[in-house]
Design a protein around this motif. Structure first.
Motif, mmCIF file in Angstrom:
data_model
loop_
_atom_site.group_PDB
_atom_site.id
_atom_site.type_symbol
_atom_site.label_atom_id
_atom_site.label_comp_id
_atom_site.label_asym_id
_atom_site.label_seq_id
_atom_site.Cartn_x
_atom_site.Cartn_y
_atom_site.Cartn_z
ATOM 1 N N SER A 116 0.833 -1.205 0.000
ATOM 2 C CA SER A 116 0.000 0.000 0.000
ATOM 3 C C SER A 116 0.869 1.257 0.000
ATOM 4 O O SER A 116 0.522 2.270 -0.596
ATOM 5 C CB SER A 116 -0.955 0.002 1.198
ATOM 6 O OG SER A 116 -0.251 0.054 2.410
ATOM 7 N N SER A 117 2.022 1.169 0.660
ATOM 8 C CA SER A 117 2.921 2.322 0.711
ATOM 9 C C SER A 117 3.564 2.588 -0.657
ATOM 10 O O SER A 117 3.653 3.736 -1.100
ATOM 11 C CB SER A 117 4.011 2.073 1.765
ATOM 12 O OG SER A 117 4.970 3.104 1.754
ATOM 13 N N THR A 122 -4.981 1.233 -1.854
ATOM 14 C CA THR A 122 -5.392 0.331 -0.775
ATOM 15 C C THR A 122 -5.042 -1.102 -1.172
ATOM 16 O O THR A 122 -5.349 -1.526 -2.286
ATOM 17 C CB THR A 122 -6.914 0.440 -0.539
ATOM 18 O OG1 THR A 122 -7.226 1.789 -0.203
ATOM 19 C CG2 THR A 122 -7.348 -0.478 0.597
ATOM 20 N N SER A 123 -4.398 -1.838 -0.286
ATOM 21 C CA SER A 123 -4.031 -3.218 -0.592
ATOM 22 C C SER A 123 -4.750 -4.168 0.359
ATOM 23 O O SER A 123 -4.945 -3.859 1.533
ATOM 24 C CB SER A 123 -2.518 -3.422 -0.511
ATOM 25 O OG SER A 123 -2.024 -3.063 0.768
ATOM 26 N N SER A 236 -4.644 -2.756 4.215
ATOM 27 C CA SER A 236 -3.733 -1.663 4.566
ATOM 28 C C SER A 236 -3.919 -0.493 3.596
ATOM 29 O O SER A 236 -4.223 -0.687 2.427
ATOM 30 C CB SER A 236 -2.278 -2.165 4.508
ATOM 31 O OG SER A 236 -1.373 -1.133 4.844
ATOM 32 N N GLY A 237 -3.724 0.707 4.115
ATOM 33 C CA GLY A 237 -3.783 1.899 3.270
ATOM 34 C C GLY A 237 -5.180 2.264 2.834
ATOM 35 O O GLY A 237 -5.383 2.800 1.737
ATOM 36 N N LYS A 238 -6.189 2.002 3.701
ATOM 37 C CA LYS A 238 -7.570 2.250 3.260
ATOM 38 C C LYS A 238 -7.855 3.728 3.011
ATOM 39 O O LYS A 238 -8.773 4.060 2.268
ATOM 40 C CB LYS A 238 -8.559 1.671 4.267
ATOM 41 C CG LYS A 238 -8.434 2.177 5.674
ATOM 42 C CD LYS A 238 -9.342 1.363 6.587
ATOM 43 C CE LYS A 238 -9.135 1.713 8.043
ATOM 44 N NZ LYS A 238 -9.927 0.841 8.928
ATOM 45 N N SER A 239 -7.059 4.602 3.595
ATOM 46 C CA SER A 239 -7.296 6.030 3.349
ATOM 47 C C SER A 239 -6.526 6.548 2.134
ATOM 48 O O SER A 239 -6.759 7.671 1.681
ATOM 49 C CB SER A 239 -6.905 6.847 4.591
ATOM 50 O OG SER A 239 -5.517 6.717 4.856
ATOM 51 N N ILE A 260 -15.234 0.442 2.327
ATOM 52 C CA ILE A 260 -13.979 -0.179 2.765
ATOM 53 C C ILE A 260 -14.046 -0.506 4.252
ATOM 54 O O ILE A 260 -13.673 -1.608 4.677
ATOM 55 C CB ILE A 260 -12.784 0.749 2.461
ATOM 56 C CG1 ILE A 260 -12.651 0.968 0.951
ATOM 57 C CG2 ILE A 260 -11.495 0.171 3.029
ATOM 58 C CD1 ILE A 260 -11.610 2.001 0.570
ATOM 59 N N GLU A 261 -14.537 0.441 5.043
ATOM 60 C CA GLU A 261 -14.623 0.252 6.493
ATOM 61 C C GLU A 261 -15.524 -0.929 6.859
ATOM 62 O O GLU A 261 -15.266 -1.641 7.827
ATOM 63 C CB GLU A 261 -15.169 1.522 7.159
ATOM 64 C CG GLU A 261 -14.168 2.644 7.266
ATOM 65 C CD GLU A 261 -13.273 2.487 8.476
ATOM 66 O OE1 GLU A 261 -13.708 2.824 9.583
ATOM 67 O OE2 GLU A 261 -12.136 2.002 8.305
#
Length: 340
Positions: A116-117, A122-123, A236-239, A260-261
């Motif tokens: 995700s980084s 988003t992964s 990870s990385g949902k935002s 996603i949430e």
């Protein structure tokens, strides 16, 4: 059927829009080295591409943007026809997974976070079903005269522990012999079948411990319940996706983030019928309104001879397909190696 020149123009429009998020005009395209055509020729090709539904006009600019049909053509007949190249990011994943300094489960979490980084999307990783994990080790770690930590370790690297207080009719030595017998009995058994195996075994292999059946069954069921109830996915990385200009619209961002949430994205990945090959779902192909401006790329990785996990990236339709598709395919191969 598109002409060779129209394909070049469509490719240039898609890739320019991916980089800038701004509608693309013929003047910008005429300056590109790979399009050695006049602005008038490019305008004609753009008009044809628009008539065919591969690009569309926005309300705020005279330029054009790729349509869902345009992205689909780009992925299927341009990106997928190019030889896959190793991306620099793959080396970072290989280094992480070769370090061997973490348990497998921790390593996988770090890998998803890294994905995700590196992509700024988003992964999501779907791991093995707990039902199909096997018992690798059962052990007892004494922490006082009457207390010990009961540990269950699976072949997938999952560790579940529970602190127990020994019943008054069992001393630590006796409990350790019980755990040793359980370890010999259950190693190699599927987690989902442990309860049935225990029930049968108290009449045979565990007959000597029949008086402790209630305590043993209670503790084992508590551990198994915890293990089976663990989520088998990592997100990870949902935002990250909300940083994309497509989601400056707060209403769109709100509905996507809620989706996603609520883990709806996980259900979409699980429901993917093409579970053993790479899939790219663009825009409305995702069949969820909140995802109509998104692309979901999913790649399977092998856990065992009969079980596969999935690793996916969720981003805008304006995704860097040429980077993300080969990256995900190579990461999936690395993940499969981790389970060998």
């Amino acid at each position: 059927m598109l002409t060779e020149r129209q394909i070049l123009v469509l490719k240039a429009i898609v890739e320019e829009f991916i980089q800038t998020a701004q509608p693309v005009g013929s003047r910008i395209l005429s300056k590109k080295e790979e399009l050695n055509f006049s602005a008038a020729t490019i305008r004609n090709d753009m008009a044809d591409l628009e008539d065919l539904g591969f690009i569309e006009k926005t309300h705020t600019s005279s330029g054009r943007v790729p349509s869902q049909k345009g992205y689909r053509y780009y992925v299927d007949f341009i990106v997928n026809q190019e030889p896959m190249e190793t991306t620099p990011e793959v080396g970072i994943f290989r280094q992480l997974l070769d370090q061997k300094q973490f348990e497998r489960e921790t390593t996988i979490k770090e890998a998803v976070k890294l994905l995700s980084s590196l992509t700024n999307y988003t992964s999501i990783l779907l791991g093995p079903s707990r039902d199909y994990s096997r018992v690798k080790k059962i052990q007892l770690v004494p922490i006082s005269e009457r207390q010990a930590v009961f540990v269950l370790i699976t072949d997938q690297g999952h560790v579940e522990s529970r602190t127990i207080t020994l019943p008054t009719n069992i001393d630590m030595t006796r409990m350790e012999s019980i755990i040793k017998a359980l370890d010999e009995l259950l190693v190699g058994e599927y987690i989902g079948q442990v309860h049935e195996k225990l029930t049968e075994s108290f009449e045979h292999q565990l007959h000597d411990f029949i008086s402790y059946k209630e305590e043993i069954m209670y503790t084992m069921l508590q551990l198994l319940t915890q293990s089976l109830n663990q989520q088998n996915y990592i997100l990870s990385g949902k935002s990250n996706i909300l940083k994309q200009p497509e989601f400056n619209d707060l209403d769109k961002a709100y509905h996507l983030f809620n989706m996603i949430e609520a883990d709806e994205i996980v259900k979409v990945i699980e429901a993917d019928e093409d579970g053993h090959q790479l899939t790219v779902k663009i825009g409305q192909e995702n069949e969820i309104k909140a995802m109509e401006n998104c692309t979901l790329i999913t790649v399977p990785y092998q856990i065992s001879d009969h079980e596969f996990g999935k690793i996916a990236v969720l981003g805008p339709t304006r995704m860097e397909y040429r980077k993300i598709i080969p990256l995900l395919e190579q990461v999936a191969r690395i993940m499969s190696d981790l389970y060998k």
